[in-house]
Design an enzyme around this catalytic site. Structure first.
Site, short mmCIF file in Angstrom:
data_model
loop_
_atom_site.label_atom_id
_atom_site.label_comp_id
_atom_site.label_asym_id
_atom_site.label_seq_id
_atom_site.Cartn_x
_atom_site.Cartn_y
_atom_site.Cartn_z
N SER A 76 0.82 -1.21 0.00
CA SER A 76 0.00 0.00 0.00
C SER A 76 0.86 1.26 0.00
O SER A 76 1.98 1.27 0.51
CB SER A 76 -0.91 0.02 1.23
OG SER A 76 -1.78 -1.08 1.20
N1 SAH Z 1 -0.69 -4.70 3.73
C1 SAH Z 1 -0.09 -5.32 2.60
C2 SAH Z 1 -1.11 -5.46 1.51
C3 SAH Z 1 -0.80 -6.48 0.53
S1 SAH Z 1 -2.00 -6.65 -0.72
C4 SAH Z 1 1.07 -4.49 2.11
O1 SAH Z 1 1.00 -3.26 2.19
O2 SAH Z 1 2.04 -5.05 1.63
C5 SAH Z 1 -3.19 -7.69 0.05
C6 SAH Z 1 -2.69 -8.99 0.58
O3 SAH Z 1 -3.83 -9.73 1.01
C7 SAH Z 1 -1.96 -9.87 -0.44
O4 SAH Z 1 -0.75 -10.29 0.09
C8 SAH Z 1 -2.92 -11.04 -0.62
O5 SAH Z 1 -2.28 -12.26 -0.92
C9 SAH Z 1 -3.64 -11.09 0.71
N2 SAH Z 1 -4.93 -11.77 0.69
C10 SAH Z 1 -5.88 -11.75 -0.29
N3 SAH Z 1 -6.93 -12.50 0.07
C11 SAH Z 1 -6.65 -13.03 1.28
C12 SAH Z 1 -7.34 -13.90 2.17
N4 SAH Z 1 -8.56 -14.40 1.87
N5 SAH Z 1 -6.75 -14.22 3.33
C13 SAH Z 1 -5.52 -13.74 3.67
N6 SAH Z 1 -4.81 -12.92 2.86
C14 SAH Z 1 -5.36 -12.57 1.69
#
Ligand code: SAH
Length: 212
Positions: free
Chosen positions: A65
């Site tokens: 993000s």
């Molecule tokens: N806060 C993180 C955001 C990553 S993007 C950052 O800033 O790096 C969102 C993340 O959510 C991804 O890594 C994706 O794999 C994860 N994600 C998507 N669906 C999910 C689920 N059902 N359970 C756990 N993680 C999930």
């Protein structure tokens, strides 16, 4: 030029021009972001962009993000330094590190195994971080309830299991809505077992996988 000093300068600038100037006030949030080396949480070839005012690709169709959204969501959580925080979507684990700097215990759930494994390595020095490789739609029941919950992937509607795992007086911050269309960031509070949802602003997040 000394690379280390170069990054700390960029970090200082980011805090001033992207966070403070846009109204982030919580000292705990500003201190945590001033401390955590964001360049260590992005792919090596993207290090020079680590402090850009935008999200960056981290592979597998996922993103880290934008610094401002990390600060804003963390501020909305009103962390007090006590209690447990549950994070859904560890990803780059940058947000996880920011939470770990402020909260007592952080439980983070990631569905993609590669991110889970990397996060365990990157955050090994944080004794208060616990990471699991599972579907965050269902939260992490074993350690519930949580005083705070944050999701960084958007479900279509607020997952019932997460509402169930939020403690009395707790706060949950999450994006909700279909990706590519309109998503809204919500602040959800639970008082006397009653849920109140406050729409904060429009956002663009990756979708929460396997949500029903
Ligand atoms: N806060 C993180 C955001 C990553 S993007 C950052 O800033 O790096 C969102 C993340 O959510 C991804 O890594 C994706 O794999 C994860 N994600 C998507 N669906 C999910 C689920 N059902 N359970 C756990 N993680 C999930």
């Amino acid at each position: 030029m000394d690379t280390k000093n170069d990054f700390s300068h960029l970090r200082e600038q980011m805090v001033k021009t992207q966070l403070i100037s846009r109204g982030i006030k919580d000292k705990k949030v500003l201190n945590a972001i001033s401390k955590v080396p964001r360049e260590k949480f992005v792919p090596p070839e993207k290090q020079s962009q680590a402090y850009y005012d935008m999200p960056l690709s981290i592979g597998s169709g996922q993103t880290i993000s934008q610094p401002y959204i990390v600060a804003y969501m963390t501020e909305l959580l009103e962390l007090k330094g006590t209690g447990k925080v549950l994070e859904i979507g560890t990803g780059s684990c940058y947000q996880t590190a920011i939470l770990a700097e402020i909260a007592k215990e952080v439980y983070s759930v990631e569905i993609i195994e590669k991110f889970y494994r990397e996060a365990k390595k990157i955050l090994r020095n944080y004794g208060n971080v616990h990471i699991a490789n599972k579907n965050g739609y269902y939260g992490w029941k074993e350690h519930a309830p949580y005083e705070r919950i944050i999701a960084t992937a958007a479900p279509k509607t607020i997952p019932k299991p997460l509402i169930g795992q939020l403690s009395e007086g707790g706060i949950m911050v999450l994006p909700v809505g279909a990706t590519g269309f309109s998503q809204t960031l919500y602040k959800v509070t639970k008082k006397n077992n009653k849920i109140t949802k406050k729409a904060i602003c429009g956002v663009a997040f990756v979708p929460l996988k396997k949500n029903i």
